[in-house]
Motif scaffolding. Sequence first.
Motif, PDB file in Angstrom:
ATOM      1  N   ALA A   1      21.064  -9.680   7.828  1.00  0.00           N
ATOM      2  CA  ALA A   1      21.428  -8.855   6.673  1.00  0.00           C
ATOM      3  C   ALA A   1      20.445  -7.704   6.484  1.00  0.00           C
ATOM      4  N   GLY A   2      20.970  -6.483   6.438  1.00  0.00           N
ATOM      5  CA  GLY A   2      20.167  -5.297   6.180  1.00  0.00           C
ATOM      6  C   GLY A   2      19.412  -4.757   7.375  1.00  0.00           C
ATOM      7  N   TYR A   3      19.383  -5.515   8.482  1.00  0.00           N
ATOM      8  CA  TYR A   3      18.559  -5.069   9.607  1.00  0.00           C
ATOM      9  C   TYR A   3      19.085  -3.797  10.278  1.00  0.00           C
ATOM     10  N   PRO A   4      20.388  -3.663  10.544  1.00  0.00           N
ATOM     11  CA  PRO A   4      20.840  -2.445  11.225  1.00  0.00           C
ATOM     12  C   PRO A   4      20.425  -1.161  10.503  1.00  0.00           C
ATOM     13  N   ALA A   5      20.588  -1.115   9.204  1.00  0.00           N
ATOM     14  CA  ALA A   5      20.224   0.098   8.461  1.00  0.00           C
ATOM     15  C   ALA A   5      18.726   0.366   8.539  1.00  0.00           C
ATOM     16  N   GLU A   6      17.938  -0.698   8.421  1.00  0.00           N
ATOM     17  CA  GLU A   6      16.490  -0.537   8.506  1.00  0.00           C
ATOM     18  C   GLU A   6      16.074  -0.129   9.909  1.00  0.00           C
ATOM     19  N   SER A   7      16.722  -0.688  10.911  1.00  0.00           N
ATOM     20  CA  SER A   7      16.404  -0.341  12.286  1.00  0.00           C
ATOM     21  C   SER A   7      16.729   1.126  12.568  1.00  0.00           C
ATOM     22  N   ILE A   8      17.842   1.600  12.064  1.00  0.00           N
ATOM     23  CA  ILE A   8      18.210   3.007  12.254  1.00  0.00           C
ATOM     24  C   ILE A   8      17.137   3.911  11.653  1.00  0.00           C
TER      25      ILE A   8
ATOM     26  N   GLN B   1      24.747   6.541  19.957  1.00  0.00           N
ATOM     27  CA  GLN B   1      25.690   5.509  20.371  1.00  0.00           C
ATOM     28  C   GLN B   1      25.390   4.172  19.684  1.00  0.00           C
ATOM     29  N   LEU B   2      24.113   3.877  19.525  1.00  0.00           N
ATOM     30  CA  LEU B   2      23.723   2.632  18.857  1.00  0.00           C
ATOM     31  C   LEU B   2      24.205   2.617  17.412  1.00  0.00           C
ATOM     32  N   GLU B   3      24.041   3.718  16.718  1.00  0.00           N
ATOM     33  CA  GLU B   3      24.491   3.787  15.328  1.00  0.00           C
ATOM     34  C   GLU B   3      26.009   3.650  15.242  1.00  0.00           C
ATOM     35  N   ALA B   4      26.714   4.197  16.201  1.00  0.00           N
ATOM     36  CA  ALA B   4      28.173   4.046  16.231  1.00  0.00           C
ATOM     37  C   ALA B   4      28.557   2.594  16.471  1.00  0.00           C
ATOM     38  N   ALA B   5      27.791   1.906  17.316  1.00  0.00           N
ATOM     39  CA  ALA B   5      28.065   0.486  17.572  1.00  0.00           C
ATOM     40  C   ALA B   5      27.819  -0.352  16.324  1.00  0.00           C
ATOM     41  N   TYR B   6      26.748  -0.053  15.610  1.00  0.00           N
ATOM     42  CA  TYR B   6      26.499  -0.744  14.340  1.00  0.00           C
ATOM     43  C   TYR B   6      27.649  -0.506  13.366  1.00  0.00           C
TER      44      TYR B   6
ATOM     45  N   LEU C   1      22.562  -1.378  23.616  1.00  0.00           N
ATOM     46  CA  LEU C   1      22.039  -0.036  23.359  1.00  0.00           C
ATOM     47  C   LEU C   1      20.657  -0.074  22.734  1.00  0.00           C
ATOM     48  N   ASN C   2      20.408  -1.049  21.896  1.00  0.00           N
ATOM     49  CA  ASN C   2      19.069  -1.186  21.329  1.00  0.00           C
ATOM     50  C   ASN C   2      18.055  -1.452  22.446  1.00  0.00           C
ATOM     51  N   HIS C   3      18.441  -2.307  23.387  1.00  0.00           N
ATOM     52  CA  HIS C   3      17.580  -2.584  24.530  1.00  0.00           C
ATOM     53  C   HIS C   3      17.348  -1.311  25.345  1.00  0.00           C
ATOM     54  N   GLU C   4      18.395  -0.523  25.542  1.00  0.00           N
ATOM     55  CA  GLU C   4      18.260   0.725  26.296  1.00  0.00           C
ATOM     56  C   GLU C   4      17.343   1.717  25.584  1.00  0.00           C
ATOM     57  N   PHE C   5      17.437   1.781  24.266  1.00  0.00           N
ATOM     58  CA  PHE C   5      16.579   2.682  23.475  1.00  0.00           C
ATOM     59  C   PHE C   5      15.115   2.359  23.728  1.00  0.00           C
TER      60      PHE C   5
ATOM     61  N   ILE D   1      17.203  10.011  24.747  1.00  0.00           N
ATOM     62  CA  ILE D   1      17.011   8.848  23.877  1.00  0.00           C
ATOM     63  C   ILE D   1      17.741   9.045  22.554  1.00  0.00           C
ATOM     64  N   GLU D   2      17.789  10.264  22.063  1.00  0.00           N
ATOM     65  CA  GLU D   2      18.565  10.538  20.847  1.00  0.00           C
ATOM     66  C   GLU D   2      20.048  10.221  21.071  1.00  0.00           C
ATOM     67  N   ALA D   3      20.547  10.503  22.265  1.00  0.00           N
ATOM     68  CA  ALA D   3      21.951  10.202  22.574  1.00  0.00           C
ATOM     69  C   ALA D   3      22.192   8.697  22.565  1.00  0.00           C
ATOM     70  N   ILE D   4      21.236   7.938  23.080  1.00  0.00           N
ATOM     71  CA  ILE D   4      21.349   6.476  23.032  1.00  0.00           C
ATOM     72  C   ILE D   4      21.382   6.014  21.577  1.00  0.00           C
ATOM     73  N   GLN D   5      20.515   6.606  20.745  1.00  0.00           N
ATOM     74  CA  GLN D   5      20.476   6.224  19.338  1.00  0.00           C
ATOM     75  C   GLN D   5      21.787   6.547  18.630  1.00  0.00           C
TER      76      GLN D   5
END
Length: 227
Positions: free
Chosen positions: A171-178, A118-123, A134-138, A112-116
């Motif tokens: 706005a601001g959601y990706p950073a907060e989600s991470i 990849q998700l951060e790279a996509a953001y 990737l968020n769905h996969e997480f 799951i950390e590996a998925i995360q």
Amino acid sequence: MSAPDFPARSQLSEEVARFVRKRIFDGSYPAGQYVRLDQLAAELGVSVTPVREALFGLRAEGLLDQQPHRGFVVLPLTGRDIVDVADVQAHIGGELAARAAARMDDDAVRAIEAIQDQLEAAYAAADEERAVRLNHEFHRAINVAAGSPKLAQLMSQITRYAPESVFPIVAGYPAESIRHHRRVLAALAGRDEDRARSAMAEHLASGAAPLIDHLIEHGVLDGRDQD
């Protein structure tokens, strides 16, 4: 807005439903607009059968209504709708995360950390489509790890009511989600059920307010009519 290239597979009706949901939540299909079955099928290059199935499914979700001799019309959304879905997701998702924390081994956490990662790279690359997937996969990985298939299935059904495709551009959601995802991962790695429950519940509930603001800004919700 260009139509995606849908593959011919049994899940085609759900792909069409996802496409229509996105148009509703991004304002392309405002409340009161009719969604024409034949027109949509031609636009997407598919037969009317999966389109009809998709529209009936969206009617069951409360996004569309079917009017005799006129077809399917988009129903208005409210802020309360968004909050209600987020609250239910938070309750069930928190419980699933707690159960996952009690069951997961180190290999499962690392996956799951590996998925995360990849998700951060996509953001970072502003790859919205990949970020949504990737968020769905997480979340799915955690829900499956809980070992409670009926509860996970219920969560999957509820998630259909949440506009996942919109969140990457809020706005601001990706950073907060991470930040939230990393807290969940720390709780899972520590096998801390209580922390996993609270971290996941906070994450899922916190998206409602920024999403409502985003939908008001884009004319999907009426800011004068929110509870």
